[in-house]
Design a protein around this motif. Structure first.
Motif, PDB file in Angstrom:
ATOM      1  N   LYS A 408       2.908  -7.801   3.165  1.00 45.28           N
ATOM      2  CA  LYS A 408       2.031  -8.025   2.017  1.00 45.28           C
ATOM      3  C   LYS A 408       2.856  -8.489   0.826  1.00 45.28           C
ATOM      4  N   GLU A 411       1.135  -7.602  -5.675  1.00 39.22           N
ATOM      5  CA  GLU A 411       0.001  -8.181  -6.389  1.00 39.22           C
ATOM      6  C   GLU A 411       0.412  -9.162  -7.485  1.00 39.22           C
ATOM      7  N   VAL A 414       1.284 -12.681  -6.252  1.00 37.13           N
ATOM      8  CA  VAL A 414       0.323 -13.503  -5.506  1.00 37.13           C
ATOM      9  C   VAL A 414      -0.007 -14.809  -6.235  1.00 37.13           C
ATOM     10  N   GLU A 420      -1.126 -14.199   0.172  1.00 40.43           N
ATOM     11  CA  GLU A 420      -1.131 -12.746  -0.002  1.00 40.43           C
ATOM     12  C   GLU A 420      -0.338 -12.015   1.064  1.00 40.43           C
ATOM     13  N   VAL A 421      -0.021 -12.741   2.110  1.00 40.35           N
ATOM     14  CA  VAL A 421       0.668 -12.070   3.207  1.00 40.35           C
ATOM     15  C   VAL A 421       1.550 -13.072   3.953  1.00 40.35           C
TER      16      VAL A 421
END
Length: 423
Positions: A408, A411, A414, A420-421
RNA sequence: AGAGAGGUGGCCGAGUGGUCGAAGGCGCACGCCUGGAAAGUGUGUAUACACCAAAAGUGUAUCGAGGGUUCGAAUCCCUUCCUCUCUGCCA
């Protein structure tokens, strides 16, 4: 480099403080004071000799002008001895001053009073810890395995192109790297640091200015054809922006941030602890550098520590702050806080930032001064810190954010990454 | 890389052997002038080291750096570093 006047006036307290570095400075300081006394007495004598000589020269000039050549020639004979004497004294002075300089270069900075005594990193003092260590699932991997699994960092390719310690970042790995750089620069700029892009190679004078030379010559890559050094950290070019400057008090605080690759030879490193991203010859780092009034530098240091804390809080990485003990303290630093991120899969702490106050140690070499309220020149204080060093932050993210569905992305990153991953 | 020009104080710029730490200008600081400002005007305005308890003061050094010639060097000679221009090469 310590100031001579400080050494003269505070010899005993310097010796006491340097004991924290496990150094018995007594012999060196005594030698320095002795050389300094010698230098001064030679200088006094030389000045008097030159003054006499100058006076005679002027008289000779006057006599020639007024046509008294014979008297002038008589005086000329008197100057021969003075000339011989001043030549001898000048040579003595140079030899003594060089010896003194060499000694001075060998004395490390005096540790701040809060620095704990100690020999190794075992003796560093943990002063703060924050963030939860994530419970990892069965089969959690160290970052070098993750890098391979997701094909985001290729160490072998780097070996082919350059050698060990020069990784190739690929795809989302490269993008994440770029995201971190942008993110750090943005945060630093928001905090009032002016972004700069400095040269990546520096001349010899710059190396001396921040203290990499002559102490750590072997740790830098030396481009011999042009006698330049690849920077081991942005601290070197950025701090040297103000070499030989005399600032006004109103110029403070001076705050810079810069992203640069850093090049380190790391001669002698080996073993499991240098696997993967843990220790590299080339790595990226975003640095913050400050020049401060001597009465504000520790407040500035605290501010820098708070700022770096903010970065790690944003990334939600578990970290701790250490106050380095005397034995672990860098040669030029008076007080250093190391930040370490916990690498869960390796089950060890990784240093990702080092925030230091050098007080006047670098400024003395740099001749970085300011005019105080009395119009007198005094040395400024310099500070710097990583905000942050990329590879180990990356290692921390990869290891701590791994799930069975991929890695991940924190945040805050991003928007910078655009995904996001990593899977 | 080749050819040429040049490096003087915070900046510009004069200065080719002596009274030059360096004219002049700009900038800056303080004062005068002004109701205030501008203009004008006056004064001041490098750094390091040494001597002195310190201030004041005095001395020494510094005109890119190092060496030489000379009683005396910003000025002459040698070495070296750097910058700029043109040509070449190149992102």
């Amino acid at each position: 480099m310590l100031q001579l006047q400080t050494i003269r006036e505070n010899k005993e307290s310097i010796i006491t403080a340097l004991k924290k570095r496990n150094i018995d400075a007594e012999p060196m300081l005594s030698k320095i004071i002795e050389l300094d006394e010698k230098r001064r007495s030679i200088q006094t004598e030389l000045d008097a000799t030159l003054a006499e000589s100058n006076k005679l020269s002027k008289e000779i000039g006057m006599l020639f002008k007024s046509g008294k050549a014979q008297e002038a020639n008589t005086l000329k004979e008197k100057t021969a001895g003075l000339k011989e004497a001043s030549k001898q004294l000048g040579d003595d002075l140079n030899v003594t001053a060089a010896a003194l300089q060499e000694q001075l270069y060998q004395i490390p900075n005096v540790p701040h009073e809060s620095v704990p005594a100690g020999n190794t990193d075992e003796d560093n003092e943990e002063i703060f810890r924050e963030g939860d260590i994530p419970p990892l699932e069965e089969g959690a991997l160290p970052h070098w395995e993750l890098a391979k699994k997701y094909d985001i960092i290729d160490f072998e390719l780097g070996v082919k192109v350059s050698g060990a310690g020069f990784p190739v970042y690929k795809g989302k790995g490269a993008r994440l790297q770029r995201a971190l750089i942008s993110y750090f620069l943005d945060k630093n700029t928001e905090a009032g640091y002016t972004e700069v892009q400095p040269p990546l190679m520096v001349n010899e004078a710059s190396g001396y200015g921040t203290g990499q030379l002559p102490d750590k010559e072997g740790q830098m890559y030396h481009v011999t054809a042009d006698d330049l050094y690849l920077i081991p950290t942005a601290e070197v070019p950025i701090t040297n922006l103000h070499r030989d400057d005399i600032l006004a008090e109103s110029d403070f605080p001076i705050k810079y941030t810069g992203y640069t690759p850093c090049f380190r030879r790391e001669a002698g490193s080996y073993g499991a602890h240098v696997r993967g991203l843990n220790r590299l010859h080339q790595f990226d780092k975003v640095e913050i550098v400050r020049m401060e009034h001597s009465n504000n530098s520790y407040a500035a240091l605290d501010e820098m520590v708070e700022h770096v804390k903010g970065l790690l809080q944003d990334l939600k990485l578990p970290y701790r702050i250490l106050r380095l003990c005397g034995g672990d303290l860098g040669f030029t630093s008076a007080l250093t806080y190391d930040f370490e991120v916990f690498s869960t899969a390796q089950d060890r702490w990784l240093e990702i930032s080092s925030v230091s106050n050098f007080e006047t140690f670098q400024a003395n070499r740099l001749k970085l001064r300011f005019k105080d309220e009395n119009g007198k020149s005094q040395l400024a204080h310099t500070l710097n810190g990583s905000a942050l060093a990329l590879p180990r932050v990356l290692a921390g993210i990869l290891e701590n954010y791994q799930t069975k569905d991929g890695i991940k992305i924190p945040e805050v990153l991003v928007p910078y990454c655009g995904f996001e991953v990593i899977d």
